[in-house]
Design a protein around this motif. Sequence first.
Motif, PDB file in Angstrom:
ATOM      1  N   ARG A  80      17.608  -6.034  -1.228  1.00 27.14           N
ATOM      2  CA  ARG A  80      18.845  -5.343  -0.935  1.00 27.14           C
ATOM      3  C   ARG A  80      19.582  -5.996   0.214  1.00 27.14           C
ATOM      4  O   ARG A  80      20.792  -6.141   0.211  1.00 27.14           O
ATOM      5  CB  ARG A  80      18.578  -3.875  -0.620  1.00 27.14           C
ATOM      6  CG  ARG A  80      19.868  -3.109  -0.386  1.00 27.14           C
ATOM      7  CD  ARG A  80      19.633  -1.615  -0.240  1.00 27.14           C
ATOM      8  NE  ARG A  80      19.057  -1.321   1.058  1.00 27.14           N
ATOM      9  CZ  ARG A  80      17.881  -0.754   1.236  1.00 27.14           C
ATOM     10  NH1 ARG A  80      17.129  -0.418   0.215  1.00 27.14           N
ATOM     11  NH2 ARG A  80      17.416  -0.508   2.456  1.00 27.14           N
ATOM     12  N   LYS A 106      31.171   3.809  -5.618  1.00 21.65           N
ATOM     13  CA  LYS A 106      30.988   2.592  -6.422  1.00 21.65           C
ATOM     14  C   LYS A 106      31.629   1.384  -5.766  1.00 21.65           C
ATOM     15  O   LYS A 106      31.064   0.280  -5.774  1.00 21.65           O
ATOM     16  CB  LYS A 106      31.589   2.788  -7.825  1.00 21.65           C
ATOM     17  CG  LYS A 106      30.800   3.689  -8.749  1.00 21.65           C
ATOM     18  CD  LYS A 106      31.479   3.756 -10.111  1.00 21.65           C
ATOM     19  CE  LYS A 106      30.709   4.641 -11.077  1.00 21.65           C
ATOM     20  NZ  LYS A 106      31.393   4.732 -12.396  1.00 21.65           N
ATOM     21  N   LEU A 109      27.804   0.745  -3.119  1.00 27.70           N
ATOM     22  CA  LEU A 109      27.167   0.165  -4.308  1.00 27.70           C
ATOM     23  C   LEU A 109      27.634  -1.277  -4.520  1.00 27.70           C
ATOM     24  O   LEU A 109      26.821  -2.177  -4.742  1.00 27.70           O
ATOM     25  CB  LEU A 109      27.476   1.003  -5.549  1.00 27.70           C
ATOM     26  CG  LEU A 109      26.682   2.295  -5.706  1.00 27.70           C
ATOM     27  CD1 LEU A 109      27.156   3.065  -6.936  1.00 27.70           C
ATOM     28  CD2 LEU A 109      25.182   2.013  -5.824  1.00 27.70           C
ATOM     29  N   LYS A 110      28.920  -1.518  -4.429  1.00 29.18           N
ATOM     30  CA  LYS A 110      29.459  -2.862  -4.635  1.00 29.18           C
ATOM     31  C   LYS A 110      28.896  -3.855  -3.628  1.00 29.18           C
ATOM     32  O   LYS A 110      28.564  -4.996  -3.973  1.00 29.18           O
ATOM     33  CB  LYS A 110      30.984  -2.835  -4.538  1.00 29.18           C
ATOM     34  CG  LYS A 110      31.640  -4.199  -4.738  1.00 29.18           C
ATOM     35  CD  LYS A 110      33.148  -4.096  -4.599  1.00 29.18           C
ATOM     36  CE  LYS A 110      33.801  -5.466  -4.733  1.00 29.18           C
ATOM     37  NZ  LYS A 110      35.279  -5.393  -4.554  1.00 29.18           N
ATOM     38  N   TRP A 116      23.242   0.209  -0.821  1.00 30.13           N
ATOM     39  CA  TRP A 116      22.281   1.042  -1.550  1.00 30.13           C
ATOM     40  C   TRP A 116      22.416   0.755  -3.036  1.00 30.13           C
ATOM     41  O   TRP A 116      23.490   0.375  -3.510  1.00 30.13           O
ATOM     42  CB  TRP A 116      22.536   2.541  -1.296  1.00 30.13           C
ATOM     43  CG  TRP A 116      22.535   2.933   0.140  1.00 30.13           C
ATOM     44  CD1 TRP A 116      23.595   3.380   0.874  1.00 30.13           C
ATOM     45  CD2 TRP A 116      21.426   2.900   1.043  1.00 30.13           C
ATOM     46  NE1 TRP A 116      23.213   3.626   2.174  1.00 30.13           N
ATOM     47  CE2 TRP A 116      21.886   3.341   2.299  1.00 30.13           C
ATOM     48  CE3 TRP A 116      20.076   2.549   0.909  1.00 30.13           C
ATOM     49  CZ2 TRP A 116      21.061   3.433   3.421  1.00 30.13           C
ATOM     50  CZ3 TRP A 116      19.253   2.643   2.016  1.00 30.13           C
ATOM     51  CH2 TRP A 116      19.737   3.078   3.245  1.00 30.13           C
ATOM     52  N   THR A 117      21.340   0.930  -3.776  1.00 29.12           N
ATOM     53  CA  THR A 117      21.386   0.777  -5.226  1.00 29.12           C
ATOM     54  C   THR A 117      21.609   2.133  -5.875  1.00 29.12           C
ATOM     55  O   THR A 117      21.403   3.190  -5.260  1.00 29.12           O
ATOM     56  CB  THR A 117      20.080   0.177  -5.760  1.00 29.12           C
ATOM     57  OG1 THR A 117      19.015   1.138  -5.598  1.00 29.12           O
ATOM     58  CG2 THR A 117      19.722  -1.118  -5.044  1.00 29.12           C
ATOM     59  N   LEU A 118      21.992   2.109  -7.134  1.00 30.35           N
ATOM     60  CA  LEU A 118      22.188   3.350  -7.884  1.00 30.35           C
ATOM     61  C   LEU A 118      20.883   4.137  -7.969  1.00 30.35           C
ATOM     62  O   LEU A 118      20.879   5.369  -7.849  1.00 30.35           O
ATOM     63  CB  LEU A 118      22.719   3.037  -9.285  1.00 30.35           C
ATOM     64  CG  LEU A 118      23.291   4.211 -10.086  1.00 30.35           C
ATOM     65  CD1 LEU A 118      24.474   4.838  -9.370  1.00 30.35           C
ATOM     66  CD2 LEU A 118      23.679   3.756 -11.482  1.00 30.35           C
ATOM     67  N   ILE A 129      20.287   5.946  -4.585  1.00 28.80           N
ATOM     68  CA  ILE A 129      21.159   7.109  -4.397  1.00 28.80           C
ATOM     69  C   ILE A 129      20.813   8.209  -5.394  1.00 28.80           C
ATOM     70  O   ILE A 129      20.682   9.383  -5.036  1.00 28.80           O
ATOM     71  CB  ILE A 129      22.636   6.705  -4.531  1.00 28.80           C
ATOM     72  CG1 ILE A 129      23.032   5.723  -3.425  1.00 28.80           C
ATOM     73  CG2 ILE A 129      23.542   7.943  -4.486  1.00 28.80           C
ATOM     74  CD1 ILE A 129      24.411   5.109  -3.606  1.00 28.80           C
ATOM     75  N   CYS A 130      20.652   7.829  -6.626  1.00 28.87           N
ATOM     76  CA  CYS A 130      20.492   8.796  -7.717  1.00 28.87           C
ATOM     77  C   CYS A 130      19.031   8.965  -8.111  1.00 28.87           C
ATOM     78  O   CYS A 130      18.653   8.806  -9.284  1.00 28.87           O
ATOM     79  CB  CYS A 130      21.327   8.383  -8.913  1.00 28.87           C
ATOM     80  SG  CYS A 130      23.094   8.256  -8.541  1.00 28.87           S
ATOM     81  N   CYS A 132      24.678  13.074  -9.510  1.00 26.69           N
ATOM     82  CA  CYS A 132      25.211  11.737  -9.763  1.00 26.69           C
ATOM     83  C   CYS A 132      25.912  11.672 -11.111  1.00 26.69           C
ATOM     84  O   CYS A 132      26.997  11.102 -11.248  1.00 26.69           O
ATOM     85  CB  CYS A 132      24.085  10.703  -9.704  1.00 26.69           C
ATOM     86  SG  CYS A 132      23.606  10.213  -8.041  1.00 26.69           S
ATOM     87  N   LEU A 169      28.348   8.682 -11.476  1.00 24.81           N
ATOM     88  CA  LEU A 169      27.517   7.575 -10.988  1.00 24.81           C
ATOM     89  C   LEU A 169      26.357   7.377 -11.955  1.00 24.81           C
ATOM     90  O   LEU A 169      25.332   8.012 -11.875  1.00 24.81           O
ATOM     91  CB  LEU A 169      26.996   7.908  -9.577  1.00 24.81           C
ATOM     92  CG  LEU A 169      28.071   8.045  -8.495  1.00 24.81           C
ATOM     93  CD1 LEU A 169      27.440   8.540  -7.195  1.00 24.81           C
ATOM     94  CD2 LEU A 169      28.781   6.722  -8.266  1.00 24.81           C
TER      95      LEU A 169
END
Length: 369
Positions: A4, A340, A344-345, A349-351, A354-355, A363, A368
Motif C-alpha cells: 500500500r 473513490k 482509494l485513487k 486505503w484499499t476497498l 474500508i469495506c 459501502c 463503493l
Amino acid sequence: MNTRMRRAAVAVAATTMAVSLAACGSAKESGDKTSSDSAKKGDDLKIGLLLPENVTARYEKFDKPIIEKKVGELTGGKAEVTYANARQDATLQAQQVDTMITGKVDALIIDAVDAKAIENSVKKAKDAGIPVVAFDRLAEGPIDAYTSFDNEEVGRVQGKALLEALGDAAKPTVVMMNGSITDPNAALFKKGAKSVLDGKVTYGKEYDTKEWKPENANANMEGAITALGKDKIAGVYSANDGMAGGIIQALKSAGLSKLPPVTGQDAELAGVQRIVTGEQFMSVYKPYPQEGIVAAEMAVALAKGEKLDSIATSKVDNAGTKGIATVLVPVVSLTKDNIKETVLKDGIWTLDEICSAKYKAACDAAGLK
C-alpha cells in the motif's frame, strides 16, 4: 515498505505537483559539519527522523515509510534513516535529538511534540552544524526548512463542511473540539475554522484537547452533553479523526438516535469507515506521500549543503527565524461522495480495507464496490 505504501508514494508522486529532486554529489562524506565540507558530501548520508507519537495512524503507517523510501531513492539506497518516535513525550523527544546529534546525523527531520519546547534542541543541532527540517508542525528555533499543509485552510475546509451539514438553521449550537495547545497547527486549524463559523453558529462549549487523545475528547464531549443537553447540540467541530471517534462514542452513549454532524481530519481508516456509515460527516484528506517526499528532498539537499531554491516555493517565519524555506501542500475535503477519487485513487486505503465485513452493507449503499 508494504504494498500500500509503495502504491501511495508512486501514485501521489505521479499526480501531485512536481518537486525538483536534489542533485546527487559524488564526493566522499567528511566528518566535519562545516557548510563547505557539507557541499562535498556524496550519498552516504545519515538522516535523522523524529516523529511525535504513534497513536495517530499516519506517522507509522504513512510518513515513516514514505520518507525512508524517498531518501533511499534520492541517494541510490546509500543513505541511512535513523528513526525515533517520541510517543507524545516532549522530554523524550529532546533526548532523542541529543542522541542523533551525538550520532552525527547529517540532517534532521523533526515533527515536534511541543513546538516551543523543541527550540533548545533545534539550537543544539544548529550549533553542531546539523540542518533541521520542521515537518508538519512549525517548530521554534533556527530551523532551515519547513513543509506542511496549509493548516488555516484545513480549518476553513472543516468549517465550510460543518456549515453545509448544518443547513439553514439560525446560529445553531456547536461544540468546538480543538487540538492540543502544544501543537501550533491546532491554533491554525481553530483560526481557519472560526474564520468561517464566527457569526453563523453559537459556540456552546469549546475545548483545547490535551495531547489530541480520543479519550480526552470523549470526556470533554461528555461534559458538553451534560452542560448543554444532548438535544441542543447541532454539530461538533472536531479537529481530527481520532478525537471524532471519542466524540461520536460519547454522543452514542448519551442515547442520541440521530447523531449531529461531526468533522475530522487525517482520513484515518476508522474515520473513513465512519464517513461511509454516516456517523462522521467529513474528514480532511492530506496527501501524506507528497508531504513526506518534500521533507525527504529538503533533508537530503541540506545534508549535501545544497540550496532549496528548486524545492521550496514560499517562505514563512517562526518566532525567531525569518524567511524559512517552505512548501505547503494542498488539502481536500473528504466526504462519502469522493472517497473513490481521493484515498482509494491514491492508494492510501484499499476497498477491502474500508469495506470489511462490518461495513460491507454501508459501502454497497454508498456505491463503493
